[in-house]
Design a protein around this motif. Structure first.
Motif, mmCIF file in Angstrom:
data_model
loop_
_atom_site.group_PDB
_atom_site.id
_atom_site.type_symbol
_atom_site.label_atom_id
_atom_site.label_comp_id
_atom_site.label_asym_id
_atom_site.label_seq_id
_atom_site.Cartn_x
_atom_site.Cartn_y
_atom_site.Cartn_z
ATOM 1 N N HIS A 81 -3.873 1.337 -31.444
ATOM 2 C CA HIS A 81 -4.802 1.490 -30.324
ATOM 3 C C HIS A 81 -5.801 2.631 -30.518
ATOM 4 O O HIS A 81 -6.510 2.983 -29.566
ATOM 5 N N ASP A 82 -5.820 3.204 -31.712
ATOM 6 C CA ASP A 82 -6.766 4.268 -32.040
ATOM 7 C C ASP A 82 -6.704 5.408 -31.025
ATOM 8 O O ASP A 82 -7.729 5.950 -30.590
ATOM 9 N N TRP A 83 -5.501 5.783 -30.655
ATOM 10 C CA TRP A 83 -5.268 6.833 -29.660
ATOM 11 C C TRP A 83 -4.430 7.933 -30.306
ATOM 12 O O TRP A 83 -3.268 7.699 -30.665
ATOM 13 N N ALA A 84 -5.000 9.102 -30.463
ATOM 14 C CA ALA A 84 -4.314 10.218 -31.103
ATOM 15 C C ALA A 84 -3.597 11.059 -30.053
ATOM 16 O O ALA A 84 -4.237 11.701 -29.210
ATOM 17 N N VAL A 85 -2.269 11.033 -30.093
ATOM 18 C CA VAL A 85 -1.465 11.835 -29.171
ATOM 19 C C VAL A 85 -0.458 12.647 -29.981
ATOM 20 O O VAL A 85 -0.312 12.450 -31.199
ATOM 21 N N THR A 86 0.246 13.553 -29.325
ATOM 22 C CA THR A 86 1.288 14.343 -29.974
ATOM 23 C C THR A 86 2.627 14.064 -29.302
ATOM 24 O O THR A 86 2.679 13.569 -28.165
#
Length: 390
Positions: A81-86
């Motif tokens: 989903h092209d979502w950068a999270v940690t």
């Protein structure tokens, strides 16, 4: 690998809500169950294999999240989903509906207003009502075969609301909201001081060529004013494991929710809850792509069959999920007559549109997450029943 989605599996006698719960819901057991939103396909093989391997150890003691749980989520969201999270942004929840209930308790008080957009997944308003909050209904508009948001009404209705619950993608209409639509929701809610809780359980079931946009990734205002709930349970057919998670980018909101969850020990999962997520996200990509192709073909088949054999019923084509909202208003039946048509005449168990809110009256929700032979049989029953009306 070769995955056989045409295989017919007997699920009766397994305490399945979808199959064994028909008699409790309809008072009879001769109906084809095409209702509850789980699929009749085998759960993704990578998940089954991981659980079997763990059971070989034969000691099921207290457990903590496996290292792969957070890592797999972070990687999946970025790649899919092209979502950068940690990992720090992740909070385990024992199911998304429970997560929604926890969020309502955490961020609102008794008698506070919570906004939903019907027709929509019934727990959005039933859980809100049962927790003593006031539900504000801001209906979607059905235009040219798809649901849209009336933003002028949305901006009016959200005033005074302490929370907005968003269905992204939409259930039952299958709508995949665009980045522009989500950003506009975010702007209105941010300016109103209303956090958004986004239920994205159907995200991984987004059908090509559509692309799911996680709400928090739509804009900076969305990122700073939201809680996003996700889970592999729908896409990988493992809803019985009750494993989901919240992704919260705003540190203050995240810490507040984490403290609430930890205070009640709500954020501790069982052994399989962690392993199944890691297994699905680490090894289930190919299986999911094949599944989506099969579901797309089932939707094509449903649309074609309705056009040819049941012109009084049309399908709102979903952009995501295996759920098809059937527009039965062309039959000219009232609610009781429509119920009789599906249950008494066609002997089918579907979700009545009215359960998704008043705006769903005249509709029925059909689950096409099944072998095509089963889907064909259900539609043939419906065609015969409709033919009998004349």
């Amino acid at each position: 690998m070769n995955y056989n989605f045409d295989e017919i599996i007997d699920r009766s006698g397994t305490d399945s809500v979808k199959w064994d719960g028909v008699e409790a819901g309809w008072g009879r057991n001769d109906l084809m169950p095409m209702w509850v939103a789980d699929m009749d396909f085998r759960t993704a093989p990578c998940v089954i294999e991981a659980l079997k391997k763990r059971l070989e150890h034969e000691v099921l003691g207290y457990t903590m999240p496996c290292k792969e749980w957070g890592e797999s989520i972070v990687r999946w969201l970025k790649e899919r989903h092209d979502w950068a999270v940690t990992e720090r942004m992740l909070i385990f929840t024992p199911g998304i509906v429970r997560g929604l209930a926890f969020a309502i308790h955490c961020f609102t008080e008794k008698a506070d207003k919570v906004m939903v957009m019907p027709p929509v997944y019934p727990p959005f308003f039933s859980v809100t009502q049962r927790t003593g909050r006031e539900v504000v209904f801001s209906p979607l508009q059905l235009k040219d075969g798809r649901y849209e948001i009336d933003f002028e009404r949305f901006a009016h209705d959200v005033r005074g609301c302490k929370l907005v619950i968003l269905c992204n993608p939409h259930n039952p209409g299958g709508r995949v909201w665009t980045r522009e639509e989500l950003a506009r929701i975010a702007d209105i809610c941010y300016e109103n001081g209303t956090p958004v809780v986004s239920d994205e359980i159907h995200a991984d079931l987004t059908l090509p060529p559509y692309k799911h946009v996680p709400f928090a990734s739509a804009s900076e205002r969305a990122r700073m004013n939201s809680l996003v709930f996700m889970s592999p349970s729908k896409a990988f057919n493992m809803a019985g494991l009750a494993s989901s998670y919240a992704v919260i980018e705003n540190e203050e909101i995240c810490e507040r929710f984490r403290q609430y969850m930890e205070a009640g020990e709500f954020c501790a999962g069982h052994l399989f809850a962690y392993l199944s997520v890691a297994a699905a996200y680490n090894g289930g990509g190919e299986w999911l792509d094949r599944l989506l192709a099969y579901i797309g073909e089932n939707i094509d088949f449903t649309e074609s069959y309705l056009r040819e054999h049941i012109p009084g019923i049309s399908a709102i084509r979903p952009q995501a999920s295996f759920l098809v909202f059937l527009d039965c208003r062309g039959l000219g039946l009232n609610r009781e007559e429509l119920h009789r048509l599906f249950v008494e005449d066609a002997r089918l168990a579907l979700n009545e549109g009215s359960t998704f809110g008043r705006e769903g009256e005249g509709f029925m929700r059909l689950n096409v997450g099944c072998p095509r032979a089963v889907l064909r049989q259900a539609l043939e029953r419906l065609a015969k029943a409709v033919a009998g009306l004349s």
